[in-house]
Write a protein that holds these residues in place. Structure first.
Motif, PDB file in Angstrom:
ATOM      1  N   VAL A   1       1.098  -1.021   0.236  1.00 52.46           N
ATOM      2  CA  VAL A   1       0.076  -0.051   0.155  1.00 52.46           C
ATOM      3  C   VAL A   1       1.152   1.221   0.088  1.00 52.46           C
ATOM      4  O   VAL A   1       0.416   2.256  -0.754  1.00 52.46           O
ATOM      5  N   GLU A   2       1.807   1.364   1.078  1.00 51.41           N
ATOM      6  CA  GLU A   2       3.179   2.361   0.515  1.00 51.41           C
ATOM      7  C   GLU A   2       3.536   2.430  -0.516  1.00 51.41           C
ATOM      8  O   GLU A   2       3.640   4.112  -0.913  1.00 51.41           O
ATOM      9  N   GLN A   3       4.027   1.127  -0.836  1.00 44.28           N
ATOM     10  CA  GLN A   3       4.842   1.560  -2.490  1.00 44.28           C
ATOM     11  C   GLN A   3       3.214   2.294  -3.722  1.00 44.28           C
ATOM     12  O   GLN A   3       4.155   3.587  -4.234  1.00 44.28           O
TER      13      GLN A   3
ATOM     14  N   GLY B   1      -5.531   4.470  -7.242  1.00 47.34           N
ATOM     15  CA  GLY B   1      -4.589   3.492  -7.330  1.00 47.34           C
ATOM     16  C   GLY B   1      -5.807   2.408  -7.069  1.00 47.34           C
ATOM     17  O   GLY B   1      -6.766   2.542  -6.255  1.00 47.34           O
ATOM     18  N   ILE B   2      -5.402   0.805  -7.341  1.00 43.36           N
ATOM     19  CA  ILE B   2      -5.593  -0.071  -7.265  1.00 43.36           C
ATOM     20  C   ILE B   2      -4.368  -0.907  -6.757  1.00 43.36           C
ATOM     21  O   ILE B   2      -3.717  -1.062  -6.817  1.00 43.36           O
ATOM     22  N   PHE B   3      -5.131  -1.405  -5.143  1.00 45.65           N
ATOM     23  CA  PHE B   3      -4.174  -2.338  -5.222  1.00 45.65           C
ATOM     24  C   PHE B   3      -4.650  -3.866  -5.037  1.00 45.65           C
ATOM     25  O   PHE B   3      -5.701  -3.988  -4.689  1.00 45.65           O
ATOM     26  N   ALA B   4      -4.362  -4.481  -5.723  1.00 47.93           N
ATOM     27  CA  ALA B   4      -4.569  -5.903  -6.420  1.00 47.93           C
ATOM     28  C   ALA B   4      -3.719  -7.632  -6.113  1.00 47.93           C
ATOM     29  O   ALA B   4      -2.718  -6.668  -6.104  1.00 47.93           O
ATOM     30  N   ALA B   5      -4.535  -8.255  -5.501  1.00 49.76           N
ATOM     31  CA  ALA B   5      -3.897  -9.047  -5.320  1.00 49.76           C
ATOM     32  C   ALA B   5      -4.110 -10.379  -5.021  1.00 49.76           C
ATOM     33  O   ALA B   5      -5.648 -10.424  -4.391  1.00 49.76           O
TER      34      ALA B   5
ATOM     35  N   THR C   1      -4.521 -12.698  -2.007  1.00 50.95           N
ATOM     36  CA  THR C   1      -4.669 -12.393  -0.613  1.00 50.95           C
ATOM     37  C   THR C   1      -4.404 -10.814  -0.703  1.00 50.95           C
ATOM     38  O   THR C   1      -3.333 -10.269  -1.157  1.00 50.95           O
ATOM     39  N   ILE C   2      -5.087 -10.359   0.448  1.00 46.49           N
ATOM     40  CA  ILE C   2      -4.797  -8.915   0.778  1.00 46.49           C
ATOM     41  C   ILE C   2      -5.312  -8.984   2.346  1.00 46.49           C
ATOM     42  O   ILE C   2      -5.659  -9.076   3.189  1.00 46.49           O
ATOM     43  N   THR C   3      -4.061  -8.941   3.471  1.00 45.23           N
ATOM     44  CA  THR C   3      -3.901  -8.706   5.058  1.00 45.23           C
ATOM     45  C   THR C   3      -4.742  -7.562   5.462  1.00 45.23           C
ATOM     46  O   THR C   3      -5.676  -6.924   5.374  1.00 45.23           O
ATOM     47  N   PRO C   4      -5.614  -7.807   6.189  1.00 45.70           N
ATOM     48  CA  PRO C   4      -7.191  -6.942   6.721  1.00 45.70           C
ATOM     49  C   PRO C   4      -6.329  -5.385   7.459  1.00 45.70           C
ATOM     50  O   PRO C   4      -6.745  -4.591   6.771  1.00 45.70           O
ATOM     51  N   GLN C   5      -5.568  -5.083   7.764  1.00 44.03           N
ATOM     52  CA  GLN C   5      -4.511  -4.191   7.871  1.00 44.03           C
ATOM     53  C   GLN C   5      -4.348  -3.832   6.688  1.00 44.03           C
ATOM     54  O   GLN C   5      -4.569  -2.208   6.653  1.00 44.03           O
ATOM     55  N   ALA C   6      -3.575  -4.502   5.992  1.00 44.33           N
ATOM     56  CA  ALA C   6      -3.391  -3.744   4.738  1.00 44.33           C
ATOM     57  C   ALA C   6      -4.476  -2.826   3.939  1.00 44.33           C
ATOM     58  O   ALA C   6      -4.695  -1.727   3.449  1.00 44.33           O
ATOM     59  N   ARG C   7      -5.836  -3.947   3.467  1.00 44.84           N
ATOM     60  CA  ARG C   7      -7.137  -3.051   3.564  1.00 44.84           C
ATOM     61  C   ARG C   7      -7.746  -1.832   3.963  1.00 44.84           C
ATOM     62  O   ARG C   7      -7.683  -1.119   3.327  1.00 44.84           O
ATOM     63  N   THR C   8      -7.062  -2.124   5.174  1.00 43.31           N
ATOM     64  CA  THR C   8      -8.001  -1.107   5.969  1.00 43.31           C
ATOM     65  C   THR C   8      -6.972   0.401   5.579  1.00 43.31           C
ATOM     66  O   THR C   8      -7.748   1.030   5.255  1.00 43.31           O
ATOM     67  N   LEU C   9      -5.883  -0.235   5.313  1.00 44.58           N
ATOM     68  CA  LEU C   9      -4.657   1.147   5.335  1.00 44.58           C
ATOM     69  C   LEU C   9      -5.296   1.890   3.603  1.00 44.58           C
ATOM     70  O   LEU C   9      -5.326   2.877   3.657  1.00 44.58           O
ATOM     71  N   ALA C  10      -5.234   0.833   2.426  1.00 42.84           N
ATOM     72  CA  ALA C  10      -5.685   0.932   1.319  1.00 42.84           C
ATOM     73  C   ALA C  10      -6.977   2.033   1.332  1.00 42.84           C
ATOM     74  O   ALA C  10      -6.797   2.953   0.313  1.00 42.84           O
ATOM     75  N   GLU C  11      -7.954   1.413   1.249  1.00 41.51           N
ATOM     76  CA  GLU C  11      -8.971   2.113   2.114  1.00 41.51           C
ATOM     77  C   GLU C  11      -8.991   3.131   2.301  1.00 41.51           C
ATOM     78  O   GLU C  11      -9.545   4.816   1.938  1.00 41.51           O
ATOM     79  N   ASP C  12      -8.404   3.301   3.619  1.00 38.11           N
ATOM     80  CA  ASP C  12      -8.564   4.800   4.148  1.00 38.11           C
ATOM     81  C   ASP C  12      -7.660   6.060   2.984  1.00 38.11           C
ATOM     82  O   ASP C  12      -8.185   6.958   3.534  1.00 38.11           O
ATOM     83  N   ARG C  13      -6.945   5.760   2.218  1.00 37.60           N
ATOM     84  CA  ARG C  13      -6.269   6.432   1.306  1.00 37.60           C
ATOM     85  C   ARG C  13      -6.621   6.407   0.062  1.00 37.60           C
ATOM     86  O   ARG C  13      -6.148   6.860  -0.712  1.00 37.60           O
TER      87      ARG C  13
END
Lengths: 234, 234
Positions: free
Chosen positions: A172-174, A193-197, A199-211
């Motif tokens: 997500v930082e990247q 931005g779209i974060f595609a994977a 699997t996505i860890t819940p924390q990463a999903r939260t951070l991504a959606e926050d942003r």
DNA sequence: GACTTGAGTTGGTTA
DNA sequence: TAACCAAGTCAAGTC
């Protein structure tokens, strides 16, 4: 390939220092002189090692067995890196086996399912980010590294896609770095931005959606099937 | 520890798929049934492997040699993970050696010079961030993970320190996350950041300084000497 | 059990 | 050559 099974101790000095007490282990010496020391424990990583290019010096010394009742021969293998100051000294006490084999050429490993393949199929099937999306390019270059995929969505919005097999916070930082940078380019802005994977860890999903990034789960088998299918069509 | 030297091929299915064509290789089977396949090439990483817990099933089949002039015995090792669907099938064609050794217990590796030691010495010698600085604590906990060191500098400013052996962009991002979060805590704010490492890449330095962080180069040997010296003093 | 971080990471690619 | 990024990363520590 030389394989030694022996009671040994070892000492490594280089980027760090590491000491290996006396115990029975397997020592592999490859044809390029690289050395690996294995125990039963752990996974595929050796306890100590030296990578090529390096030079091995073998010394034979007279020592004593642990019960001091008779002389015995000790062998030390002194392994020195040719590029750095790293060195590894292995002392062999009792040698159970010492055999050399010629393995010949390694034809190499063929892989399927790495991130590059995900990127390939998503670029090919760019509709997966939304019907009517259009690919700009894979590995879109920026001063801070290439964006995995740059596309235009069905609203005409420039879209940066970061692809991971397993999406964590670092990914997500990247994506954040890329989107921030691309948004400074007036010809592209606004950029989403779209974060595609897979699997996505819940924390990463939260951070991504926050942003404000969309999270997209990729099904590799499905993408591969669709890719293979379209190949047979043309 | 069982060590087989043989002509073999292998196929792995799991997080990805990987295929290994026929060639001479070394196969290590540890006492926990984990399997490693090595060639002369590459460094310590095996071409294919299976980690414990896993189950090995050995099949003996009648096959043909490559020149088809007479029957021969083939062996397949079917290695299945007990936790996932991963599996690895190894086919042995010609076996040059197949020996088993009891290595016994591994006393383990002793390391010196890892990040943890850098952190230890910097916490002990917190003056290195500026005379009069005071340590709050190592591994200061936050909801997004522990900050390596939290301190108060000689101006009374709360200071978050991220330590790396080799400082790259990812480390600066990490520090950024911590400083941003800590600045929301009114009891600590304002919080500044120090990026401390034995080496820092130019890009990381630029990014860190852009974000208002100080970069601090750490000399491990010097810190260790000072640490050892102070031990002898008390 | 899931997640984060470090590692003598290793390995590949590109500027 | 240096730096960044992926890896079947692995392994340790924490929540």
């Amino acid at each position: 390939m030389r394989i030694i099974v022996a009671t040994c101790s070892a000492e490594y000095t280089g980027r760090l220092k590491a000491n290996l007490p006396q115990a029975r282990r397997v020592i592999m010496i490859k044809s390029d002189s690289s050395v690996l020391i294995f125990s039963e424990a752990g996974s595929y990583k050796p306890l100590n090692w030296m990578i090529a290019p390096c030079t091995i010096t073998e010394h034979h010394l007279i020592g004593l067995t642990t019960d001091n009742d008779h002389d015995t021969y000790l062998t030390t293998l002194e392994v020195a890196s040719e590029k750095t100051t790293d060195h590894l000294v292995i002392t062999l006490y009792e040698v159970f086996s010492d055999q050399t084999f010629d393995l010949g050429e390694e034809p190499g490993l063929v892989k399927d399912g790495v991130e590059d393949h995900l990127q390939h199929y998503l670029a090919e099937q760019i509709d997966r980010i939304g019907k009517g999306a259009r690919l700009i390019r894979r590995e879109y270059p920026t001063p801070i590294g290439p964006v995995d995929i740059l596309a235009v969505d069905n609203q005409g919005i420039t879209t940066a896609i970061e692809i991971k097999r397993h999406g964590g916070i670092a990914g997500v930082e990247q994506l954040t770095r890329y989107v921030t940078l691309l948004n400074r380019d007036t010809r592209l802005a606004p950029v989403r931005g779209i974060f595609a994977a897979q699997t996505i860890t819940p924390q990463a999903r939260t951070l991504a959606e926050d942003r404000g990034f969309e999270c997209l789960i990729l099904d590799y088998e499905e993408m591969k099937d669709e890719g293979d299918h379209s190949i047979t069509l043309f």
